[in-house]
Design a protein around this motif. Structure first.
Motif: not given
Length: 371
Positions: A273-290
Motif C-alpha cells: 500500500t501507499g499514497t496516491l497523488r492526483r493532479y486535478r489540473q496541470l498547466v504545462l509549458e512546452i518549448t520547441y526548437a525550429d
C-alpha cells in the motif's frame, strides 16, 4: 494452409503477455490493432498492424518501457498479404482520435535565427474515478485539454492503464503536440516540458493499488500479487515528458512529438500500500526548437543541465530558501532556472532561481500559500 484457403494470420511468434486483471502487453497490442482495422474506410491489415505498434510505443508513458514491451512489439507478426483491405459493419474512429492529429502551424512570425524557439501552453483538467479489481484499485482519468495553439478547442482524452512490472497501475494521457512549420522542410522539435502551475486533490493514504502481474498465454492461475519493487519514492519520478518518434513514410523519415502525462503518482509506503497523488489540473509549458533556423551546434545539445545538491532551508521564521548548483557539459549555464514547489501539498507554484556565485537560489515566503 491458412494462406492456401485465402486467410491471413496475425499472431505471436513466442509467448504472448498480459496482466491478470487488465488489458496489457500483447492483449493491448491486439486491442489497438482491432481499433485500427475497425476504422472508417478500407484500412489494410499491414498498415493497421504497423499503426497499432506505433500507437503502442507512443502512448506507453514515462518510465514504463521494458523488455516485455520490446518482445510484444517484435513477435506480433503478419503472415499474409499486407495490402488486403478490411471493412467492418460499424466502423468507429479510434479512441482519443482528436488527440493524435498533427497541428499545421505557421511559424514564420514566431521564430528567427536569433530567437529560434517558441513555447506552447497546455492545460489539463482531470476528473478521476476508480476501478476495483480482485487484487487492488486502479485510478482512471478523463481529461479535458485546452491548448493555446488551438484556441477555442477543448480535447477530451481518456487515460490508458500504464502497466510496469512491480509497480502500481496508473493512467497515462497522450496528446499529439507535433507542429508542421512553414519556415522550412523540417518540423519543429518539442525539446522540453515544465510545470507552470498545478493543483492536486486530497491524497489517498493507505491506497491499495493493482500491481501489474505478468502472465503468459500458458499461465494457469495466478497466486497472489507481486510486491512493489520500489518504496518511499514517487513514481513515475517525472510524470510528464515529451517523446519524439520517427516513422518511415516512403523514402523519408517523419517525426512526431507526443506529450505523455501521468495525472497520478504513487508512493509506496510498504510492499502493498501507499499514497496516491492526483493532479486535478496541470498547466504545462512546452518549448520547441525550429531546426530550420537554429544553428546545428545548439540543436545538437540535447543533454539537460545536471542539478547538484538541491536544498530547501528555513531562512528566518517566514521564508524558505530553495537552492542548487548545476553543471552543463554541453553548453553555457542559463542565468536562471525554474522550479515548481508546494507549501500545502495541494497548490503548486513556479519560482525562478537566480544564479549568483555558482549557486541558483530563490526565497519563498511561507505565508504565500494560496488554497
Amino acid at each position: 494452409m491458412i494462406l492456401k484457403h485465402g486467410g491471413n494470420w496475425i499472431g505471436n511468434t513466442g509467448y504472448g503477455y498480459g496482466d491478470d486483471s487488465l488489458i496489457a502487453y500483447s492483449e493491448r497490442l491486439s486491442l489497438l490493432f482491432t481499433e485500427m482495422i475497425g476504422q472508417p474506410g478500407t484500412p489494410t491489415i499491414g498498415a493497421s498492424l504497423a499503426q497499432a505498434k506505433q500507437r503502442y510505443i507512443r502512448t506507453i508513458g514515462a518510465e514504463a518501457l521494458s523488455a516485455y514491451d520490446d518482445k510484444v512489439l517484435a513477435q506480433m507478426t503478419l503472415y499474409g498479404l499486407p495490402f488486403i483491405g478490411m471493412r467492418v459493419p460499424t466502423p468507429v474512429l479510434s479512441p482519443n482520435a482528436a488527440a493524435i492529429i498533427a497541428l499545421p502551424l505557421n511559424l514564420t512570425p514566431r521564430v528567427t535565427a536569433s530567437a529560434p524557439t517558441f513555447t506552447r501552453v497546455v492545460t489539463l483538467t482531470t476528473t478521476f474515478s476508480e476501478l476495483i479489481t480482485a487484487s487492488g484499485s486502479v485510478p482512471r482519468a478523463l481529461t479535458q485539454i485546452n491548448d493555446n495553439l488551438r484556441p477555442g478547442v477543448t480535447t477530451s482524452v481518456v487515460g490508458v492503464d500504464q502497466s510496469a512490472v512491480g509497480r502500481a497501475v496508473l493512467p497515462t494521457l497522450s496528446y499529439d503536440i507535433t507542429v508542421q512549420p512553414t519556415t522550412g522542410p523540417q518540423r519543429a522539435q518539442a525539446r522540453s516540458v515544465r510545470v507552470r502551475q498545478a493543483y492536486t486533490v486530497d491524497d489517498l493514504t493507505d491506497f491499495n493499488p493493482h500491481v501489474t502481474t505478468i502472465i503468459t498465454d500458458t499461465t494457469v492461475g495466478v497466486s497472489g500479487e507481486p510486491q512493489m519493487s520500489v518504496t518511499d519514492q514517487w513514481l513515475p519520478l517525472n510524470p510528464f515528458i515529451v517523446q519524439r518518434t520517427v516513422t518511415r513514410v516512403g523514402a523519408t523519415d517523419q517525426a512526431s512529438d507526443t506529450l505523455l502525462v501521468n495525472p497520478a503518482q504513487f508512493r509506496a509506503t510498504s510492499t502493498g500500500t501507499g499514497t496516491l497523488r492526483r493532479y486535478r489540473q496541470l498547466v504545462l509549458e512546452i518549448t520547441y526548437a525550429d531546426p530550420n533556423v537554429m544553428d546545428a551546434a545548439t540543436l545538437a545539445d540535447t543533454l539537460p543541465p545536471v542539478l547538484v545538491g538541491p536544498t530547501v532551508t528555513l531562512e528566518g521564521t517566514h521564508n524558505l530558501r530553495i537552492s542548487t548548483r548545476a553543471s552543463d557539459p554541453d553548453g553555457t549555464l542559463a542565468p536562471t532556472l525554474r522550479t515548481t514547489y508546494t507549501l500545502d501539498g495541494i497548490t503548486w507554484k513556479e519560482v525562478e532561481l537566480v544564479l549568483n556565485q555558482g549557486v541558483y537560489s530563490a526565497v519563498v515566503p511561507l505565508d504565500s500559500v494560496n488554497p
